[in-house]
Enzyme design. Structure first.
Site, short mmCIF file in Angstrom:
data_model
loop_
_atom_site.label_atom_id
_atom_site.label_comp_id
_atom_site.label_asym_id
_atom_site.label_seq_id
_atom_site.Cartn_x
_atom_site.Cartn_y
_atom_site.Cartn_z
N HIS A 64 0.87 -1.19 0.00
CA HIS A 64 0.00 0.00 0.00
C HIS A 64 0.90 1.23 0.00
CE1 HIS A 64 -3.61 -1.90 2.25
NE2 HIS A 64 -2.71 -2.87 2.11
N TYR A 233 -5.84 -7.63 -1.04
CA TYR A 233 -6.07 -6.47 -1.91
C TYR A 233 -5.61 -6.70 -3.34
CZ TYR A 233 -1.25 -5.31 -0.30
OH TYR A 233 0.09 -5.32 0.05
C1 LIG Z 1 4.80 -8.54 4.75
C2 LIG Z 1 5.15 -7.10 4.63
C3 LIG Z 1 4.22 -6.20 4.11
C4 LIG Z 1 4.52 -4.84 4.04
N1 LIG Z 1 3.59 -3.98 3.52
C5 LIG Z 1 3.86 -2.66 3.46
C6 LIG Z 1 2.91 -1.74 2.91
O1 LIG Z 1 1.83 -2.14 2.48
N2 LIG Z 1 3.23 -0.41 2.86
C7 LIG Z 1 4.45 0.06 3.33
O2 LIG Z 1 4.70 1.28 3.26
N3 LIG Z 1 5.36 -0.79 3.86
C8 LIG Z 1 5.11 -2.12 3.94
N4 LIG Z 1 6.02 -2.99 4.44
C9 LIG Z 1 7.28 -2.45 4.98
C10 LIG Z 1 8.30 -2.21 3.90
O3 LIG Z 1 8.48 -3.35 3.09
C11 LIG Z 1 9.63 -1.81 4.51
O4 LIG Z 1 9.44 -0.89 5.56
C12 LIG Z 1 10.48 -1.16 3.43
O5 LIG Z 1 10.81 -2.12 2.45
C13 LIG Z 1 11.73 -0.53 4.02
O6 LIG Z 1 12.48 0.02 2.99
P1 LIG Z 1 14.05 0.22 3.15
O7 LIG Z 1 14.51 0.81 1.88
O8 LIG Z 1 14.33 0.92 4.43
O9 LIG Z 1 14.62 -1.24 3.34
P2 LIG Z 1 14.60 -2.48 2.34
O10 LIG Z 1 13.41 -2.40 1.44
O11 LIG Z 1 14.78 -3.69 3.19
O12 LIG Z 1 15.88 -2.27 1.43
C14 LIG Z 1 17.17 -2.43 1.93
C15 LIG Z 1 18.09 -2.69 0.73
O13 LIG Z 1 19.43 -2.67 1.19
C16 LIG Z 1 20.13 -3.75 0.60
N5 LIG Z 1 21.24 -4.06 1.53
C17 LIG Z 1 21.17 -4.61 2.76
N6 LIG Z 1 22.38 -4.73 3.31
C18 LIG Z 1 23.27 -4.23 2.41
C19 LIG Z 1 24.67 -4.06 2.39
N7 LIG Z 1 25.44 -4.45 3.44
N8 LIG Z 1 25.26 -3.52 1.30
C20 LIG Z 1 24.50 -3.12 0.23
N9 LIG Z 1 23.15 -3.27 0.19
C21 LIG Z 1 22.55 -3.79 1.27
C22 LIG Z 1 19.08 -4.84 0.50
O14 LIG Z 1 19.45 -5.83 -0.46
C23 LIG Z 1 17.85 -4.05 0.09
O15 LIG Z 1 17.75 -3.91 -1.31
C24 LIG Z 1 5.76 -4.36 4.50
C25 LIG Z 1 6.71 -5.26 4.99
C26 LIG Z 1 6.41 -6.61 5.07
C27 LIG Z 1 7.44 -7.56 5.63
#
Ligand SMILES: Cc1cc2nc3c(=O)[nH]c(=O)nc-3n(C[C@H](O)[C@H](O)[C@H](O)COP(=O)(O)OP(=O)(O)OC[C@H]3O[C@@H](n4cnc5c(N)ncnc54)[C@H](O)[C@@H]3O)c2cc1C
Length: 401
Positions: A64, A233
Site C-alpha cells: 500500500h 487487496y
Molecule cells: C509482509 C510485509 C508487508 C509490508 N507492507 C507494506 C505496505 O503495504 N506499505 C508500506 O509502506 N510498507 C510495507 N512494508 C514495509 C516495507 O516493506 C519496509 O518498511 C520497506 O521495504 C523498508 O524500505 P528500506 O529501503 O528501508 O529497506 P529495504 O526495502 O529492506 O531495502 C534495503 C536494501 O538494502 C540492501 N542491503 C542490505 N544490506 C546491504 C549491504 N550491506 N550492502 C548493500 N546493500 C545492502 C538490500 O538488499 C535491500 O535492497 C511491509 C513489509 C512486510 C514484511
C-alpha cells in the site's frame, strides 16, 4: 564529479589521493534507498547507490502507498505512471474473519485525493520498485556491492565492499534495511527482535476467485481474535492480480532464512475453521504461498553520527500492519533531501540534526502503532498519517517538548 572505483586496501591510504569522491553514497537500493537517491539527485547532489543484490526480481508481494508518499512520487514525476498500473481502492474495510461483520470502513478513492491531497494505491511492490529504479541513471546504481566495512575519516568515509571495491564518499546514507551494516557501525552488533509473528504472502489464482461468484473487495483486512488477520487487496488496477498477507502469532522462527514455503493446508489450519465464505474462497484460490518472520527493533536514540545517517528500516523497522514501513522510509528520504538542500553538503551536521528532529516523533509513533497492530480495526480518522506532506512539513530546529 566522476566516480572512480579502486581496489585500495585500508592500509594503503596513499592511493586515496588519486581517488575521486562520491558526494553521497546511498547503501541499499530498496524502496527507501531508491527514493533517497532520486530525491537527492533532484536537489542537485551527485549520488551513487550501492546494492548488495546482483539484480532485482519481481517477487510476489503487494504494497500500500498512502497519499503521504504519493505526494513525493508526484514531485518525482512518477505519480501518474504508478497510478496507471495500481489499484485505487475506494475503502479500506475491516471485517470479522468469521461473521464478515464490518468493523470499520475507511474511505479512500476520490475522498483520499480530495481530503489528503493525493491518491491511495495498492500495487505490486516489484512494479513500483521498477518504476522507482528507472529514475536513477544506470551508471549510478552499483549492483553486487555488499558493504562490508567502512572507515570514517576527517574528510569523508571510505567504504569497502565484499567484491573488493572501495569508494570514498563525503556522506553515507544507510538505507540498507533491518540488518543495516551502517546501523551496526553506529550502534554495534545487535540482532533485530523476532516479534513472535509471521506473515503468509500469496498472489492467488484470480480465475478461481472469480469462479466462486463472491465479491472480493479491493482492500480488506479480515480479523480474528488476538489481532490474527488476513489483509487482501488488488495489486493491479484492472483486477487481474489479488494478493494477501497475513499476521499470525508463531513463537519461534528457526528456519534461518528470510522465508520458507507454506501451503494451502496450513492456511486452512490457521484460518479455515468457521471462516467467512469469502475467506474460505480466498484460501481455496491459493496455489503457492510463502511465510515470513516479522522482526522489529525498539525506537532508536541515534539517527546519525558524523558523516553517516540512517533511514527507513535501517533506523525504525516495524511490523508491517499499518502498511506504512516503506512510506516512512520514503518520507525520511524526502525530509533528509530537504535538510541537505537547506544546509549544503558542508552543513551536513546541521542537516542530520534537523532531519532527526523533524522525523523522529512521527516515525516512532507509526512504528509503535504498527507493532501494536490496531490500525483501522475500529473506525478512526487516518488524516494524521495520510495528510502529512514530507515535502512541506516544517523542518524542526528542536524536539517537541
Ligand atoms: C509482509 C510485509 C508487508 C509490508 N507492507 C507494506 C505496505 O503495504 N506499505 C508500506 O509502506 N510498507 C510495507 N512494508 C514495509 C516495507 O516493506 C519496509 O518498511 C520497506 O521495504 C523498508 O524500505 P528500506 O529501503 O528501508 O529497506 P529495504 O526495502 O529492506 O531495502 C534495503 C536494501 O538494502 C540492501 N542491503 C542490505 N544490506 C546491504 C549491504 N550491506 N550492502 C548493500 N546493500 C545492502 C538490500 O538488499 C535491500 O535492497 C511491509 C513489509 C512486510 C514484511
Amino acid at each position: 564529479m566522476t566516480l572512480i572505483f579502486g581496489r585500495y586496501s585500508m592500509e594503503n591510504m596513499e592511493n586515496m589521493e588519486n581517488m575521486e569522491k562520491v558526494e553521497i553514497a546511498v547503501i541499499g537500493a530498496g524502496l527507501g534507498g531508491a527514493a533517497a537517491a532520486a530525491l537527492l539527485r533532484k536537489k542537485g547532489f551527485s549520488v551513487h547507490s550501492f546494492e548488495q543484490a546482483p539484480t532485482f526480481d519481481r517477487l510476489g508481494a503487494g504494497i500500500h502507498i498512502g497519499p503521504n508518499v504519493m505526494k513525493v512520487f508526484r514531485y518525482l514525476g512518477i505519480e501518474e505512471t504508478l497510478s496507471s498500473i495500481a489499484s485505487h481502492p475506494a475503502y479500506w474495510f475491516s471485517r470479522d474473519g468469521r461473521t464478515g461483520d464490518y468493523l470499520s470502513r475507511i474511505e479512500l478513492g476520490n475522498f483520499a485525493l480530495k481530503e489528503y491531497g493525493a491518491p491511495y494505491i495498492t500495487i505490486h511492490r516489484g512494479d513500483m520498485h521498477a518504476v522507482q529504479m528507472q529514475m536513477l541513471p544506470e551508471s549510478t546504481v552499483h549492483f553486487g556491492h555488499k558493504l562490508t566495512n567502512l572507515e570514517e575519516r576527517e574528510d569523508g568515509v571510505l567504504l569497502s565492499f565484499e567484491n573488493g571495491q572501495n569508494v570514498f564518499a563525503d556522506l553515507v546514507v544507510g538505507a540498507d534495511g533491518i540488518n543495516s551494516a551502517i546501523r551496526e557501525k553506529l550502534l554495534g552488533v545487535e540482532k533485530p527482535n523476532y516479534s513472535g509473528w509471521i506473515g503468509h504472502r500469496a498472489l492467488v489464482n484470480v480465475k478461481t476467485l472469480r469462479e466462486s461468484g463472491l465479491e472480493f473487495e479491493a482492500c480488506v483486512k479480515w480479523w480474528w481474535e488476538k489481532s490474527r488477520h488476513i489483509m487482501a487487496y488488488d495489486t493491479k488496477g484492472d483486477g487481474s492480480e489479488y494478493y494477501y498477507v497475513t499476521g499470525v502469532p508463531d513463537q519461534e522462527w528457526n528456519h534461518g532464512t528470510s522465508f520458507v514455503d507454506s501451503s494451502r493446508e496450513e492456511m486452512e489450519a490457521v484460518f479455515g475453521d468457521n471462516a467467512h465464505p469469502i475467506v474460505k474462497a480466498l484460501i481455496g484460490a491459493t496455489t503457492s504461498v510463502t511465510k515470513w518472520p516479522f522482526y522489529n527493533r525498539d525506537p532508536l536514540g541515534l539517527w546519525s553520527r558524523g558523516r553517516l545517517c540512517l533511514l527507513g528500516d535501517a533506523c525504525h523497522p516495524m511490523r508491517p500492519h499499518m502498511a506504512q514501513g516503506a512510506c516512512m522510509a520514503i518520507e525520511d528520504a524526502t525530509v533528509l533531501s530537504r535538510c541537505l538542500e537547506e544546509t549544503g553538503l558542508d552543513g551536513y551536521e546541521t542537516a542530520f540534526r534537523l532531519y532527526e528532529r523533524t522525523r523522529r516523533e512521527r516515525a516512532t509513533k507509526v512504528q509503535t502503532i504498527s507493532n501494536a497492530n490496531t490500525w483501522l480495526k475500529q473506525p478512526e480518522d487516518p488524516a494524521w498519517v495520510y495528510s502529512y506532506d514530507p515535502l512541506t512539513t516544517p523542518l524542526r530546529e528542536s524536539l517537541p517538548a
